[in-house]
Design an enzyme around this catalytic site. Structure first.
Site, PDB file in Angstrom:
ATOM      1  CG  MET A 142      -1.908  -1.176   1.166  1.00  0.00           C
ATOM      2  SD  MET A 142      -3.421  -0.879   2.075  1.00  0.00           S
ATOM      3  CE  MET A 142      -2.785  -0.662   3.721  1.00  0.00           C
ATOM      4  N   GLY A 162      10.887  -2.663   5.559  1.00  0.00           N
ATOM      5  CA  GLY A 162      10.147  -3.934   5.541  1.00  0.00           C
ATOM      6  C   GLY A 162       9.736  -4.294   4.122  1.00  0.00           C
ATOM      7  CG  HIS A 163       6.823  -1.890   2.104  1.00  0.00           C
ATOM      8  ND1 HIS A 163       6.725  -0.738   2.840  1.00  0.00           N
ATOM      9  CD2 HIS A 163       5.597  -2.463   2.143  1.00  0.00           C
ATOM     10  CE1 HIS A 163       5.485  -0.610   3.298  1.00  0.00           C
ATOM     11  NE2 HIS A 163       4.787  -1.638   2.906  1.00  0.00           N
ATOM     12  CB  VAL A 182      12.440  -5.304   8.307  1.00  0.00           C
ATOM     13  CG1 VAL A 182      13.579  -4.307   8.454  1.00  0.00           C
ATOM     14  CG2 VAL A 182      12.742  -6.303   7.190  1.00  0.00           C
ATOM     15  CB  SER A 187       4.348  -0.389  10.780  1.00  0.00           C
ATOM     16  OG  SER A 187       3.024  -0.004  10.471  1.00  0.00           O
ATOM     17  CB  SER A 188       2.863   2.396   6.201  1.00  0.00           C
ATOM     18  OG  SER A 188       3.486   1.546   5.270  1.00  0.00           O
TER      19      SER A 188
END
Ligand code: AMP
Length: 300
Positions: free
Chosen positions: A47, A53-54, A193, A202-203
């Site tokens: 998203m 992490g991504h 991560v 996290s976003s």
């Protein structure tokens, strides 16, 4: 994607620029061409508001597939009306730069209308694991996730799809859907991560102040404490939960939504674990209005 570049006597190979695709039709055409040419496709749904992490998932794609694809789409169907869809962080330009840097060949960035036309009528609903924990607190969430992921799988036609352990229950939902709906896709789950202090990336960390980010590390610390109690012989679920809740109480601003210690395979609950059990600690907690989730896999 490689193309040939001749400089004097030298033939060099240069990587094509990453491409951003906005329509499902074009995305599918590209995938079909690549598959026809014998290429394998690895896909990371996101998203956006990309973080390490991504990016760890982007790095993993290249180990499995010839062509790396990612989607950036804040999916409205997985947010309930009272949730943060409108204020969810969005920065497509920055995300695209990061994706390119991390070796993504194609970013699929559709609009809401492209994904959900006005007369869209289909839902996907999974039973069982969607009823507990995240699914109990967010009753429409996993149906929305399943729907968008199924659509993205049909549009992109990947051979491999990558998800983060950070959203552990989500990985079970996706694996179940892939099995039930006969998607011919390998689902690969990669570790969470974390920042050096233990906070899972996290976003939604964008919503936290620096002070709150520090306070939120108690979630990871509480799981570590439970892990060490388990390694010292604790087997009772309630006692393990008590250790976690006790540690988290050190930060009174953090309001626990749930703490669970369950079997990894199907999130089932047992009172006492035995050696060899593969279990997962699941935590959701509010810090102010921000809802944070985290988990830890442990073999007893
Ligand atoms: P999202 O953009 O939040 O939908 O996440 C896209 C993917 O990145 C999901 O598979 C997430 O589980 C994964 N992800 C999010 N945070 C992390 C993290 N800290 N470590 C590893 N994967 C993550």
């Amino acid at each position: 994607m490689l193309y040939k570049l001749t400089v004097g006597y030298f033939v060099l190979f240069q990587i094509d620029d990453m491409k951003i695709i906005y329509t499902a039709k074009e995305m599918t055409e590209i995938s079909c061409e690549l598959i026809k040419a014998g290429k394998t496709i690895g896909f990371v749904p996101t998203m956006g508001a990309l973080h390490l992490g991504h990016l760890s998932l982007f790095e993993a794609v290249k180990q499995y597939a010839d062509v790396a694809m990612a989607s950036i789409f804040v999916n409205p169907t997985q947010f309930a009306p009272n949730e943060d869809f409108d204020k969810y962080p969005r920065d497509l330009k920055k995300d695209v730069e990061m994706a390119e840097l991390y070796g993504i060949d194609y970013v699929f960035a559709p609009s809401n209308d492209e994904m959900y036309s006005k007369n869209f009528l289909t839902n996907i609903h999974l039973d069982g694991i969607t009823k507990v924990f995240e699914g109990e607190r967010r009753p429409t969430h996993f149906d929305g996730v399943a729907l968008v992921v199924a659509k993205l799988f049909n549009i992109i036609k990947p051979h491999y799809a990558f998800f983060g352990q950070k959203d552990y229950q989500q990985t079970l939902v996706i694996k179940q859907m892939v099995k039930d709906l006969n998607f011919d896709i390998d689902v690969i789950v990669r570790p969470t991560v974390r920042l050096e202090n233990g906070l899972a990336m996290s976003s939604r960390n964008n919503y936290l102040t620096d002070d709150e980010k520090e306070k939120a590390t108690i979630i990871y610390k509480s799981m570590l404490e439970a892990k060490s109690a388990i390694s010292l012989g604790e087997r009772n679920k309630e006692k393990i939960i008590k250790i976690i809740v006790g540690k988290m109480a050190e930060v009174p601003e953090l309001k626990i939504d749930y703490v669970a210690v369950v079997k990894q395979k199907d999130l089932s609950e047992v009172d006492n674990f035995v050696s060899g059990d593969e279990i997962v600690i699941l935590i959701a907690a509010f810090l102010g209005k921000t809802r944070l989730i985290d988990n830890m896999l442990i073999t007893v």
